[in-house]
Design a protein around this motif. Structure first.
Motif, mmCIF file in Angstrom:
data_model
loop_
_atom_site.group_PDB
_atom_site.id
_atom_site.type_symbol
_atom_site.label_atom_id
_atom_site.label_comp_id
_atom_site.label_asym_id
_atom_site.label_seq_id
_atom_site.Cartn_x
_atom_site.Cartn_y
_atom_site.Cartn_z
ATOM 1 N N MET A 87 0.701 -1.382 -0.075
ATOM 2 C CA MET A 87 -0.152 0.276 0.041
ATOM 3 C C MET A 87 0.804 1.253 -0.172
ATOM 4 O O MET A 87 0.769 2.204 -0.705
ATOM 5 N N LEU A 88 1.965 1.331 0.689
ATOM 6 C CA LEU A 88 2.798 2.364 0.902
ATOM 7 C C LEU A 88 3.489 2.676 -0.486
ATOM 8 O O LEU A 88 3.630 3.831 -0.843
ATOM 9 N N ILE A 89 4.054 1.703 -1.091
ATOM 10 C CA ILE A 89 4.869 1.790 -2.444
ATOM 11 C C ILE A 89 3.769 2.105 -3.283
ATOM 12 O O ILE A 89 4.264 3.086 -4.062
ATOM 13 N N MET A 90 2.706 1.687 -3.542
ATOM 14 C CA MET A 90 1.768 1.932 -4.492
ATOM 15 C C MET A 90 1.258 3.331 -4.303
ATOM 16 O O MET A 90 1.114 3.996 -5.257
ATOM 17 N N LEU A 91 1.096 3.746 -3.014
ATOM 18 C CA LEU A 91 0.870 5.428 -2.888
ATOM 19 C C LEU A 91 1.857 6.061 -3.533
ATOM 20 O O LEU A 91 1.512 7.013 -4.659
ATOM 21 N N TYR A 92 3.331 5.878 -3.441
ATOM 22 C CA TYR A 92 4.291 6.682 -4.106
ATOM 23 C C TYR A 92 4.178 6.679 -5.400
ATOM 24 O O TYR A 92 4.421 7.648 -6.172
ATOM 25 N N VAL A 93 4.271 5.337 -5.986
ATOM 26 C CA VAL A 93 4.298 5.005 -7.368
ATOM 27 C C VAL A 93 3.116 5.747 -8.056
ATOM 28 O O VAL A 93 3.278 6.447 -9.278
ATOM 29 N N ALA A 94 1.741 5.711 -7.581
ATOM 30 C CA ALA A 94 0.576 6.152 -8.086
ATOM 31 C C ALA A 94 0.907 7.709 -8.257
ATOM 32 O O ALA A 94 0.504 8.428 -9.344
ATOM 33 N N HIS A 95 1.393 8.298 -7.229
ATOM 34 C CA HIS A 95 1.318 9.703 -6.952
ATOM 35 C C HIS A 95 2.399 10.169 -7.980
ATOM 36 O O HIS A 95 2.226 11.129 -8.805
ATOM 37 N N GLU A 96 3.438 9.449 -8.363
ATOM 38 C CA GLU A 96 4.679 9.846 -9.266
ATOM 39 C C GLU A 96 4.081 9.846 -10.753
ATOM 40 O O GLU A 96 4.297 10.691 -11.440
ATOM 41 N N HIS A 97 3.107 8.830 -10.863
ATOM 42 C CA HIS A 97 2.653 8.698 -12.199
ATOM 43 C C HIS A 97 1.375 9.557 -12.381
ATOM 44 O O HIS A 97 0.728 9.502 -13.633
ATOM 45 N N SER A 98 0.817 10.171 -11.451
ATOM 46 C CA SER A 98 -0.201 11.126 -11.700
ATOM 47 C C SER A 98 -0.037 12.416 -11.886
ATOM 48 O O SER A 98 -0.978 13.285 -12.201
ATOM 49 N N TYR A 99 1.273 12.858 -11.979
ATOM 50 C CA TYR A 99 1.786 14.017 -12.172
ATOM 51 C C TYR A 99 1.127 14.871 -13.443
ATOM 52 O O TYR A 99 1.027 14.324 -14.556
ATOM 53 N N ASP A 100 0.343 15.916 -13.166
ATOM 54 C CA ASP A 100 -0.429 16.883 -13.866
ATOM 55 C C ASP A 100 -1.449 16.292 -14.775
ATOM 56 O O ASP A 100 -1.803 16.799 -15.855
ATOM 57 N N HIS A 101 -1.965 15.283 -14.322
ATOM 58 C CA HIS A 101 -3.216 14.534 -14.995
ATOM 59 C C HIS A 101 -4.182 15.123 -14.735
ATOM 60 O O HIS A 101 -5.428 14.853 -15.281
ATOM 61 N N PHE A 102 -4.415 16.021 -13.608
ATOM 62 C CA PHE A 102 -5.361 16.755 -13.027
ATOM 63 C C PHE A 102 -5.970 17.840 -14.165
ATOM 64 O O PHE A 102 -6.944 18.347 -14.026
ATOM 65 N N HIS A 103 -5.122 18.466 -14.929
ATOM 66 C CA HIS A 103 -5.542 19.419 -15.716
ATOM 67 C C HIS A 103 -6.530 18.914 -17.069
ATOM 68 O O HIS A 103 -6.523 17.620 -17.441
ATOM 69 N N LYS A 104 -7.527 19.597 -17.178
ATOM 70 C CA LYS A 104 -8.694 19.193 -18.000
ATOM 71 C C LYS A 104 -8.173 18.821 -19.443
ATOM 72 O O LYS A 104 -8.581 17.980 -20.159
ATOM 73 N N ASN A 105 -7.267 19.329 -19.904
ATOM 74 C CA ASN A 105 -6.615 19.350 -21.279
ATOM 75 C C ASN A 105 -5.250 18.986 -21.275
ATOM 76 O O ASN A 105 -4.570 19.113 -22.163
ATOM 77 N N THR A 106 -4.944 18.010 -20.281
ATOM 78 C CA THR A 106 -3.483 17.478 -20.242
ATOM 79 C C THR A 106 -2.938 16.837 -21.429
ATOM 80 O O THR A 106 -1.897 17.087 -21.600
ATOM 81 N N SER A 107 -3.811 16.245 -22.142
ATOM 82 C CA SER A 107 -3.289 15.565 -23.266
ATOM 83 C C SER A 107 -2.910 16.257 -24.340
ATOM 84 O O SER A 107 -2.480 16.068 -25.504
ATOM 85 N N ARG A 108 -3.228 17.776 -24.483
ATOM 86 C CA ARG A 108 -3.211 18.591 -25.563
ATOM 87 C C ARG A 108 -2.046 19.574 -25.198
ATOM 88 O O ARG A 108 -2.057 20.430 -25.802
ATOM 89 N N ILE A 109 -1.715 19.631 -23.894
ATOM 90 C CA ILE A 109 -0.729 20.861 -23.358
ATOM 91 C C ILE A 109 0.831 20.102 -23.691
ATOM 92 O O ILE A 109 0.866 18.900 -23.231
ATOM 93 N N PHE A 110 1.409 21.043 -23.943
ATOM 94 C CA PHE A 110 2.674 20.638 -24.514
ATOM 95 C C PHE A 110 3.816 21.490 -23.855
ATOM 96 O O PHE A 110 3.538 23.026 -24.135
ATOM 97 N N SER A 111 5.001 21.516 -23.389
ATOM 98 C CA SER A 111 6.115 22.464 -23.168
ATOM 99 C C SER A 111 7.000 22.394 -24.136
ATOM 100 O O SER A 111 7.311 21.164 -24.570
ATOM 101 N N VAL A 112 8.026 23.360 -24.046
ATOM 102 C CA VAL A 112 8.717 23.635 -25.029
ATOM 103 C C VAL A 112 10.107 23.271 -24.437
ATOM 104 O O VAL A 112 10.341 23.778 -23.389
#
Length: 794
Positions: free
Chosen positions: A35-60
């Motif tokens: 549970m503890l490890i999956m909390l950390y892993v899930a958090h790392e892989h969730s970065y910036d997915h909360f933005h409504k247009n995440t799939s279409r936003i790009f940085s340069v």
């Protein structure tokens, strides 16, 4: 039927409290780790997915080759974003952001009663809160940053500077070189922990044109730019548009422009997290091993104890119960045990997750800990564990033959013993592998902290010097040098081990330009840190002459300098000539993950205004056994006489050095936790099996005692089989651990050797743990009354 299965399961659980405790406790510990490890892993892989247009936003980001080295940056010019959006309809919107470089700004409230240095300030375009999904508590996303010198503060900053008052409409004073008044136009929720963009203040980017210290920033290539595309598939043509836009603005530009999905930015461009991300794949693997250990322990004990119920299974089969019905009963019992273990594991998880995150040195919002994603992972973990933990006992036990079970031979023969031996060996293979890994990681960390780095870091305090010190710096340095307990004082541009500048040049016309790292220091720096000379300068004063440079051994080799390079010249673009004043021996000024690179030292006297023009760092070397609190108080009092604007801030050089090993410290902390839990789970399982074996062999032990066997011989007889299994586990685990640790050590330019004593120590430790665990039950059985043993039958 279901209630009947549940009642039988509960009755067996209650009758066998010891085994139930071992089974449930061991599985709960394994689940809690997962549970503890999956909390950390899930958090790392969730970065910036909360933005409504995440799939279409790009940085340069840009990449270019200079002097044979590839340099990546993530900044564009101020006008590049608007020009690209104008030229390409595939770009729906853009946002430019800029974080001030250098010392943190001083922020004051209107009453000037609250004054703090703040580093989390972000300048951004007016559409920042429309572009990204950062919720506003007060203010409109369309208007909060429209006007220059407006600022949005986070909830925690609103509380910090304004208490319970509504901050909208109030003012904050921001001090850099000058002081500027910003009006609070909105309040945003604190940015989530899984956001690659972090800021406590977001100010209108249009303000920068009215701030004299930012004039050079606006005209340079200093802005991180994000693009929202009409379609994610448009990435290639938009990259071409950016390339053409940049080349039109700067025809001599040789960089290549790339678009990076926002969701990938945390892994690809976050240099602070790069080392920690390297272990993102290790932690789940190790957590899986711990859970596997717990499941093996659970299934081994379940099948061992269930063989004592062989006659019950035989009677039920004779009376018509099908294998499917019996399998369902045992599956239900395992499911009940698993559910209880899961509940206990979740309580452990809630209790330990803050401590666990402290070890990892990361912050995760409580909203994520208790959020839908985390709860979904817990549900999957529960269902998966239940399916695995219950399958083996149900399949094995339901296959018992009625004739064999009713004869009573099943519980007395060695059927299934080889499986339990296999499980025991597997448990200790995992345990020994982790023990060896933990020893190696600890030794490598000790080596990195105690090896000779070419720098004497002891008793050195680094003090931040700000622009507000002005022309008073030489006087301040002199006063500090005269304090009791101060041995020597020096100056450098950045704190040691934190940053450096880049420079380039070549020693003759035939050489390719060499890009190298560069530190700006004063003429006391080399002697204060005890850096040794390889080729001394002609005179001590020569190193501080304008247009002179001190190089390290690595840079001398890169520049192909002769063995006596003093007074040799280096040509740097655009035609500047600098003279080599001397060569110092290589010393570590960055992480151990890379070999010492070429370094140049530009030495300047402490009287130059340079040291306060951009801010700098004073190095104070103290005498041994100095009363540090008293000395620091004296330095602070001296500092406050010369700089009344910025607060006194310091750091010990040893702490800055140790901070480079943050990721390795995380790994060591996690492994220590895992080793402790692994040993505990394996010990619990071994204790349960030893108890079971002792009960099965009660008559044998009693007969041996009647025939004259002593306690020592009986204890040895009961323990030796388990010691053999542990030794076998050591032989299997050693090459596995060697391979894993050998690969891990490849990440370091300087590392320890994998000596044989490490494996011998881990093996002895495993044998001692096994002996201590088994001997307790063996002694208990050996010392029991043989009369009682002969009366009982198992």
């Amino acid at each position: 039927m279901f209630l009947n299965y549940l009642k039988i399961a509960w009755r067996n659980l209650w009758r066998n409290k010891l085994y139930s405790s071992i089974n449930i406790g061991g599985l709960a510990l394994g689940l809690a780790v997962c549970m503890l490890i999956m909390l950390y892993v899930a958090h790392e892989h969730s970065y910036d997915h909360f933005h409504k247009n995440t799939s279409r936003i790009f940085s340069v980001y840009t990449s270019g080759t200079y002097g044979g080295q590839t340099v990546n940056t993530s900044h564009m010019g101020y006008e590049y974003g608007p020009a690209a959006a104008k030229n390409d309809t595939r770009i729906q919107a853009f946002v430019r952001t800029q974080k001030p470089f250098g010392a943190p700004l001083l922020v004051n409230n209107a009453a000037k009663t609250v004054k703090y240095p703040e580093s989390q300030l972000l300048y951004a375009d007016a559409n920042f809160f429309d572009f990204f999904s950062f919720p506003l508590v007060s203010g409109s996303a369309a208007t909060v940053l429209q006007q220059p010198f407006t600022i949005v503060v986070s909830e925690k900053m609103a509380q910090k500077y304004f208490g319970h008052q509504n901050p909208v409409g109030k003012v904050l004073y921001l001090t850099a070189d000058s002081t500027y008044l910003f009006q609070v136009s909105g309040v945003m929720k604190n940015m989530p922990s899984n956001s690659s963009i972090q800021a406590d203040f977001v100010a209108a980017i249009s303000s920068m044109k009215g701030m004299k210290e930012n004039q050079h920033v606006v005209t340079g290539v200093n802005f991180k730019t994000y693009f929202l595309l009409q379609h994610a598939a448009d990435i290639t043509p938009v990259q071409q548009t950016l390339q053409l836009t940049a080349e039109k603005s700067d025809p001599e530009m040789h960089s290549q422009y790339h678009l990076l999905p926002l969701a990938d930015e945390h892994f690809e461009m976050d240099t602070d997290q790069a080392a920690g991300i390297r272990y993102l794949h290790i932690f789940p693997f190790v957590a899986g091993l711990v859970l596997l250990l717990a499941l093996v322990n659970f299934m081994s004990l379940s099948t061992a104890r269930a063989t004592l119920r062989a006659k019950e299974i035989g009677v039920r089969k004779v009376t018509g119960a099908s294998r499917r019905v019996i399998a369902a009963q045992f599956y239900m019992e395992s499911a009940l045990y698993t559910l209880l273990a899961f509940v206990l594991a979740y309580l452990i998880y809630l209790f330990l997750h803050r401590y666990f995150l402290d070890i990892l040195q990361i912050a995760i919002d409580e909203s994520f800990v208790n959020g839908v994603q985390a709860l979904g992972i817990m549900t999957i973990l529960l269902l998966g564990t239940t399916a695995i933990a219950g399958s083996y006992p149900a399949i094995v036990l339901s296959a018992f033959k009625p004739i064999t079970t009713l004869q009573g031979s099943l519980s007395h023969n060695s059927g299934g013993a080889w499986v339990r031996k296999l499980f025991t060996t597997l448990q200790f293979v995992i345990a020994v592998t982790l023990i060896i890994s933990g020893i190696v990681i600890g030794k490598q960390l000790y080596y990195m902290r105690h090896t000779d780095t070419g720098v004497n870091r002891e008793n050195i305090v680094m003090i931040s010097i700000h622009k507000s010190m002005g022309t008073h710096y030489p006087a301040f340095k002199k006063d500090v040098a005269n304090l009791h307990g101060v041995k020597q004082v020096a100056t450098m541009r950045y704190p040691m081990y934190t940053s450096y500048d880049m420079y380039g040049g070549n020693s003759n016309d035939n050489n390719e330009p060499v890009v190298f790292k560069m530190l700006n220091v004063d003429n006391d720096f080399i002697s204060l840190l005890g850096i040794r000379w390889k080729v001394s300068p002609a005179t001590p004063a020569a190193i501080a002459q304008r247009g002179h440079i001190v190089v390290n051994e690595s840079l001398a080799r890169k520049l192909q300098l002769p063995s006596q390079p003093v007074d040799r010249q280096i040509t740097a673009p655009p035609g500047e000539v600098i003279t080599v004043a001397g060569v110092v021996r290589d010393f570590n000024f960055q992480s151990f993950s890379s070999r010492i690179d070429g370094l140049g030292l530009f030495v300047a006297p402490d009287t130059l205004s340079y040291w306060t023009a951009f801010g700098s760092t004073m190095l104070v070397k103290t005498t041994p056994h100095t009363n540090l609190p008293a000395l620091l108080a004296g330095i602070k009092n001296t500092y406050e006489r010369f700089d009344k604007e910025n607060p006194f801030a310091y750091q010990f050089m040893d702490d800055a050095f140790n901070a480079m090993f943050k990721a390795e410290d995380r790994l060591a902390g996690i492994f220590n936790l895992f080793i402790g839990l692994t040993v505990l789970i394996a010990g619990m399982g071994l204790f349960g099996l030893a108890t079971f074996a002792a009960q099965q062999r009660t008559k044998e032990i009693s007969i041996r005692k009647v025939l004259g066997a002593n306690v020592l011989s009986i204890t040895t007889q009961l323990s030796k089989d388990y010691v053999k299994l542990v030794l076998l586990a050591v032989l299997i685990a050693s090459p596995i651990a060697w391979w894993a640790m050998h690969n891990w050590l490849q990440h370091f330019a300087y590392s320890i050797r994998l000596n044989g004593w490490i494996f011998v120590t881990a093996g002895l430790l495993a044998v001692i743990i096994a002996l201590c665990t088994v001997s307790f039950q063996a002694l208990k059985a050996a010392m029991a009354s043989p009369v009682k043993g002969l009366k009982n039958s198992y």
